[in-house]
Write an enzyme that holds these catalytic residues in place. Structure first.
Site, short mmCIF file in Angstrom:
data_model
loop_
_atom_site.label_atom_id
_atom_site.label_comp_id
_atom_site.label_asym_id
_atom_site.label_seq_id
_atom_site.Cartn_x
_atom_site.Cartn_y
_atom_site.Cartn_z
N ARG A 266 50.24 8.92 36.50
CA ARG A 266 50.37 7.60 37.11
C ARG A 266 49.21 7.41 38.09
O ARG A 266 49.19 7.99 39.17
CB ARG A 266 51.72 7.48 37.83
CG ARG A 266 51.81 6.30 38.77
CD ARG A 266 53.21 6.09 39.32
NE ARG A 266 53.83 7.24 39.90
CZ ARG A 266 53.60 7.70 41.15
NH1 ARG A 266 52.70 7.13 41.91
NH2 ARG A 266 54.26 8.74 41.60
N HIS A 270 53.94 4.67 42.84
CA HIS A 270 55.20 4.64 42.08
C HIS A 270 55.66 3.20 41.89
O HIS A 270 56.01 2.79 40.79
CB HIS A 270 56.26 5.44 42.84
CG HIS A 270 57.62 5.39 42.22
ND1 HIS A 270 57.92 6.03 41.04
CD2 HIS A 270 58.76 4.76 42.61
CE1 HIS A 270 59.18 5.80 40.73
NE2 HIS A 270 59.71 5.03 41.65
N TYR A 279 51.05 11.96 49.39
CA TYR A 279 51.54 13.14 48.69
C TYR A 279 50.61 13.66 47.59
O TYR A 279 50.96 14.61 46.89
CB TYR A 279 52.94 12.90 48.10
CG TYR A 279 53.07 11.68 47.21
CD1 TYR A 279 52.73 11.74 45.85
CD2 TYR A 279 53.55 10.47 47.70
CE1 TYR A 279 52.85 10.65 45.03
CE2 TYR A 279 53.69 9.36 46.88
CZ TYR A 279 53.34 9.45 45.54
OH TYR A 279 53.46 8.36 44.72
#
Length: 378
Positions: A266, A270, A279
């Site tokens: 990805r 998100h 992260y």
């Protein structure tokens, strides 16, 4: 290397331990498991897959922009995952049925979605964006993993109808830890349901790396349920197409479910409410950018003489037109009165809904009184 996994396979977690037909730099490579399912794919078909991926990415970018401009409440981008969605969906027949998550606009593009149907629900204008029977695609599921049970149930219905349709269900690496997904595989295996499980392993369950919940490749779980699996390069659209053909053929021939783990990434957040820089590192993102599914197919097409100025100009024109249509459809939507959210909750009259309608109507009328008072004061 045999990529069809069995319960006793020596599994690795390396993202390169996958079956592929097109390398990251665009060379056609051989794979014993996938090659038989791609022998008839010519340059024109590869051009079609390229066009599909470019249009899906352009539409996705437009929806991201619309959300940032306050026109959509939320958007879950699919940038980087176009090969999984386009490759697998293009292998389906029109009478097959797809069960996507909230991150599969590419599946619905292939199924024939119109511009407004990508985002009506994301804008909050309706409970769903399209008629699932019109597209042959269930309403995009936001409840993690729930669609796997729906797909298996649909597949069992196909069996009872005596036809050779196939159900295809999409879910992420994080969803593979959900009970629903595992229960769906139990039912699918027990009843030899004609369903294909497509796990889009994009490396993150929101902010949790896949390695935390999956110490071994996710495709290795399926054989434990009695379901054969393939682990493929999810950034290789030809590999995804071939793997899906393999799985569909098994289902149509009465051999039951199959499982495909498509290893991809990805590239964006998100959802539009996420900050992925918290992260993951930029070095990681750039490493995956070099695996881009569109760029590698372009390289393959150039090597085959199938990529010239006329072709790319036509694709770009189509992509811009789709983006313009998506924007126009979004901005042209008429917001229904808030009270209509209670419409169509039940097919028949229901006293509980009638009571809620009276309560909610009075609540909304209170805002009208406040507005009128404010106007008098000014």
């Amino acid at each position: 290397m045999v990529h069809t996994l069995t319960p006793t396979a020596d599994l690795k977690t390396d993202v390169d331990d996958v079956a592929r037909l097109v390398s990251a730099t665009g060379e056609r490579v051989r794979d014993a498991d996938l090659d038989p399912w791609a022998t008839d794919i010519d340059t024109a078909q590869l051009q079609g897959l390229y066009r599909d991926m470019v249009l899906v990415r352009r539409m996705d970018a437009e929806c991201m922009a619309l959300q940032r401009q306050g026109q959509l409440g939320l958007w879950a981008p699919c940038n980087g995952q176009e090969a999984v969605q386009v490759g697998t969906a293009r292998a389906l027949r029109t009478d097959d049925f797809a069960f996507p998550t909230y991150r599969e606009p590419g599946v619905n593009y292939v199924r024939g979605a119109k511009p407004a149907q990508y985002m009506r629900a994301w804008r909050g204008e309706a409970h769903s964006s399209y008629d699932p029977y019109e597209l042959g695609s269930a309403i995009q599921q936001i409840i993690i993993g729930a669609q796997t049970l729906h797909a298996v149930g649909y597949a069992m219905g196909i069996q009872r109808d005596g036809t050779d349709q196939v159900a295809a269900v999409y879910f992420g690496d994080g969803a593979s830890s959900q009970g629903d997904v595992n229960e769906a595989m139990v039912f699918a295996a027990s009843f030899d349901a004609p369903v294909v499980f497509i796990c889009c392993n994009n490396q993150y369950a929101i902010s949790e790396p896949v390695g935390i919940a999956a110490k071994h490749p996710i495709a290795g779980r399926a054989p434990g349920f009695g379901i054969p699996s393939l682990r493929v390069d999810g950034n290789d659209v030809l590999a995804c197409f071939a793997a899906m053909r393999w799985a569909i053929a098994r289902a149509r021939d009465g051999h039951g479910p199959s499982f495909i783990e498509a290893v991809t990434y990805r590239m964006g957040p998100h959802t539009t409410s996420d900050d992925p820089t918290r992260y993951r590192t930029q070095d990681e993102v750039e490493a995956w950018r070099r695996r881009d599914p569109i760029a590698r197919l372009e390289a393959l097409l150039r090597a085959q003489g199938g990529f010239d100025d006329e072709f790319t100009a036509g694709v770009q024109k189509d992509a811009d037109a789709l983006a313009a249509d998506v924007r126009a459809a979004c901005l042209g939507m008429t917001t229904a009165p808030a009270i209509t959210i209670l419409d169509n909750v039940y097919a028949e009259p229901h006293t509980g809904i009638d009571e809620e309608r009276r309560w909610f109507g009075a609540y909304l009328d209170g805002f009208a009184d406040d507005q009128a008072a404010g106007e008098q004061a000014s």
